[in-house]
Write an enzyme that holds these catalytic residues in place. Structure first.
Site, short mmCIF file in Angstrom:
data_model
loop_
_atom_site.label_atom_id
_atom_site.label_comp_id
_atom_site.label_asym_id
_atom_site.label_seq_id
_atom_site.Cartn_x
_atom_site.Cartn_y
_atom_site.Cartn_z
N GLU A 351 0.81 -1.23 0.00
CA GLU A 351 0.00 0.00 0.00
C GLU A 351 0.84 1.28 0.00
O GLU A 351 0.52 2.24 0.69
CB GLU A 351 -0.94 0.00 1.21
C1 ACM Z 1 -1.84 -5.48 4.12
O1 ACM Z 1 -2.90 -5.95 4.56
N1 ACM Z 1 -1.80 -4.22 3.72
C2 ACM Z 1 -0.64 -6.27 4.01
#
Ligand code: ACM
Length: 545
Positions: A351
């Site tokens: 992310e």
């Molecule tokens: C995640 O759940 N962003 C690894």
């Protein structure tokens, strides 16, 4: 975490001949629970639990002969001369003494009777973690090639004993173990659980409690998510404000906290005593608000943002062009590597929505090199496969049914290039996903995940285009945006965590939901004896207590 999340781009087998024996079908655990069904809800007083009725399902079970019973005169006989066997004997005594009320002395004299813990099996199919357990009238003998196998065999013995063995006060026996032989070894080398100590901080005692719980199911990795936007949780001497300032809050604005180096070493030591390797994660280059808030110089504009106590993701990034960023990463990884005896350092990589793609690739190149320089193996979330995973790097797949084909292909391509995968599909083994619409805790961005859904998939065939040989194992993460205590962790982890452990340990030939749910149901009273307030899933035929 995973609110407002959209995805951006979205072993060794140790069994060998053992699996062949299972396939030849003497008596595999997959078949045993049928006959065990009645025992689940009405285990007749005094009749021992059927030999295969444990979680994870053992590779091979051959019931035979009379049961063994622990009595007031029982000794725990360990291999003389092995410190590890002695420690495992002491550990077992620690489990058994409070509930049985017996002395259970641990001795290096092998009288041939009692509970015998032997190192040095010649069965190479057992590998480093396998064991045999032979139970007969006068003795129960656990034999293994290495101490980890002995320890896992002890977990089997524990589960074969009545549930009350887990209580801390004296209980009525009898303490019988069914007669016969269990021969067992894991399917995958990596069987893990992840605890997010960043969104909410958990004390050393709370982490130890989780370690004990995951060890009961033969997991061997504890992944600690030590940093995120909401908190930095590990003391770093060369950057002291990370913990002292960046660790002083958490989601919702609570006090947060951090592990001193001696706290962390104590977690590592305790995990090792349960044959678990700690995999520490510093999430980079996103999920870094706590670090950016602690040091203005880490920010591209030189201004530190405020500490963050919300639950958004994707808004923070290290300043990838700045040289000081790599001083920071190097210092953190160097200190963490020095504290961590295990082989892995996890560098996150998920992310990173506020980092441009080219910057991300360049950053991950440098961060991976730093991990290598400090003698450790890189683990990253599977977005690492969108950069250039170094040789030997491990990618942790956390996609789910909605994950796009391009992203899956990127992961499959990396696997074809030699990157090994740990599987943590979010709509299967993210233990913070709600069970259903009525679950009070947890999140639902990957959907509701009931117990059957969590268990009923095959890691060996899960990702199209990825051969089984690319799968290093299975890990069940638990994110803590909504979880503030051991009790809340346990409501989400139980009863799904044992299923994830079974996917990592048991041969695919034992996989069968109808059989599993009966074995899982039999764990309910054990959870209760351990003080675990588990979710009474309507999918599981729990005994009426
Ligand atoms: C995640 O759940 N962003 C690894």
């Amino acid at each position: 975490m995973r609110v407002h999340r959209t995805q951006r781009t979205a072993l060794p087998r140790l069994l060998g001949s053992l699996l062949l024996l299972t396939a030849a079908g003497i008596s595999s655990a997959g078949a045993v629970p049928q006959g065990a069904a009645a025992a689940t809800s009405g285990q007749a007083a005094g009749s021992p639990r059927p030999l295969g009725q444990i979680v994870p399902a053992p590779a091979r079970v051959s019931p035979d002969g009379s049961p063994y019973a622990i009595t007031a005169g029982t000794k725990i006989r360990v291999d003389d001369g092995s410190r590890e066997a002695r420690k495992i004997g002491d550990y077992l005594a620690g489990v058994l003494r409070p509930s049985t009320g017996y002395d259970l002395p641990v001795t290096g004299h092998d009288g041939g009777d009692g509970i015998r813990l032997r190192l040095g099996s010649h069965d190479s199919a057992l590998g480093a973690e396998g064991y045999t357990l032979r139970s007969a009238r006068g003795s129960v003998t656990i034999t293994a090639r290495g101490p980890a196998g002995l320890f896992h065999g002890v977990q089997t013995l524990r589960q074969l004993l009545p549930d009350q063995v887990e209580m801390n006060s004296r209980q009525k026996g009898p303490w019988k173990v069914a007669g016969g032989t269990v021969t067992d070894a894991p399917r995958y080398a990596y069987r893990g659980a992840m605890l997010d100590v960043s969104r909410h901080f958990f004390s050393v005692a709370e982490v130890k409690r989780y370690i004990d719980q995951i060890a009961l199911y033969k997991m061997n990795k504890l992944h600690l998510h030590l940093s995120d936007d909401q908190g930095w949780r590990i003391a770093i001497d060369s950057w002291p404000r990370l913990a002292a300032y960046g660790g002083q809050t958490e989601v919702g604005g609570g006090a947060g906290g951090y592990y001193t180096k001696s706290d962390y070493k104590e977690i590592v030591r305790y995990a090792a005593s349960r044959y678990l390797e700690v995999v520490p994660e510093i999430d980079l280059p996103g999920h870094t608000n706590a670090a950016l808030a602690s040091y203005a110089k880490l920010n591209c504009d030189g201004a530190a943002p405020p500490l963050y106590t919300g639950t958004n993701v994707g808004f923070s990034s290290l300043c990838t062009p700045k040289a000081v960023t790599y001083d920071f990463v190097n210092d953190v990884i160097r200190e963490l590597a020095a504290l961590t005896p295990g082989r892995y350092i996890h560098i996150g990589g998920d992310e990173a929505r506020s980092t441009g793609h080219d910057d991300y690739v360049a950053f991950m190149d440098k961060a991976q090199a730093i991990v290598g320089k400090h003698g450790k193996t890189v683990v990253g979330w599977h977005q690492l496969t969108g950069a250039k995973p170094v040789a030997g790097a491990v990618a942790q797949y956390w996609g789910y049914d909605a994950t796009g084909a391009a992203e899956r292909k990127q992961v499959a391509d990396a696997a074809a290039n030699g990157t090994k995968l740990v599987l943590s599909p979010a709509d299967r083994v993210y233990l913070d996903m709600k069970y259903d619409k009525d679950t009070a805790l947890g999140l639902a961005w990957a959907g509701y995940v009931e117990v059957q859904r969590s268990y009923d998939w095959n890691p060996g065939t899960y990702l199209e285009g990825v051969p089984g040989s690319s799968i290093l194992g299975v890990e069940a993460p638990i994110w803590s945006e909504t979880l503030t205590s051991s009790d809340e962790i346990e409501q989400m982890a139980f009863p799904r965590l044992p299923g994830a452990a079974e996917l990592g340990w048991s041969p695919a030939s034992t996989h069968d939901w109808d059989a599993y749910k009966v074995r899982l149901a039999a764990q309910g009273p054990r959870f209760s004896a351990l003080g675990i307030d588990y979710y009474r899933s309507p999918q599981v035929p729990w005994p009426t207590q």
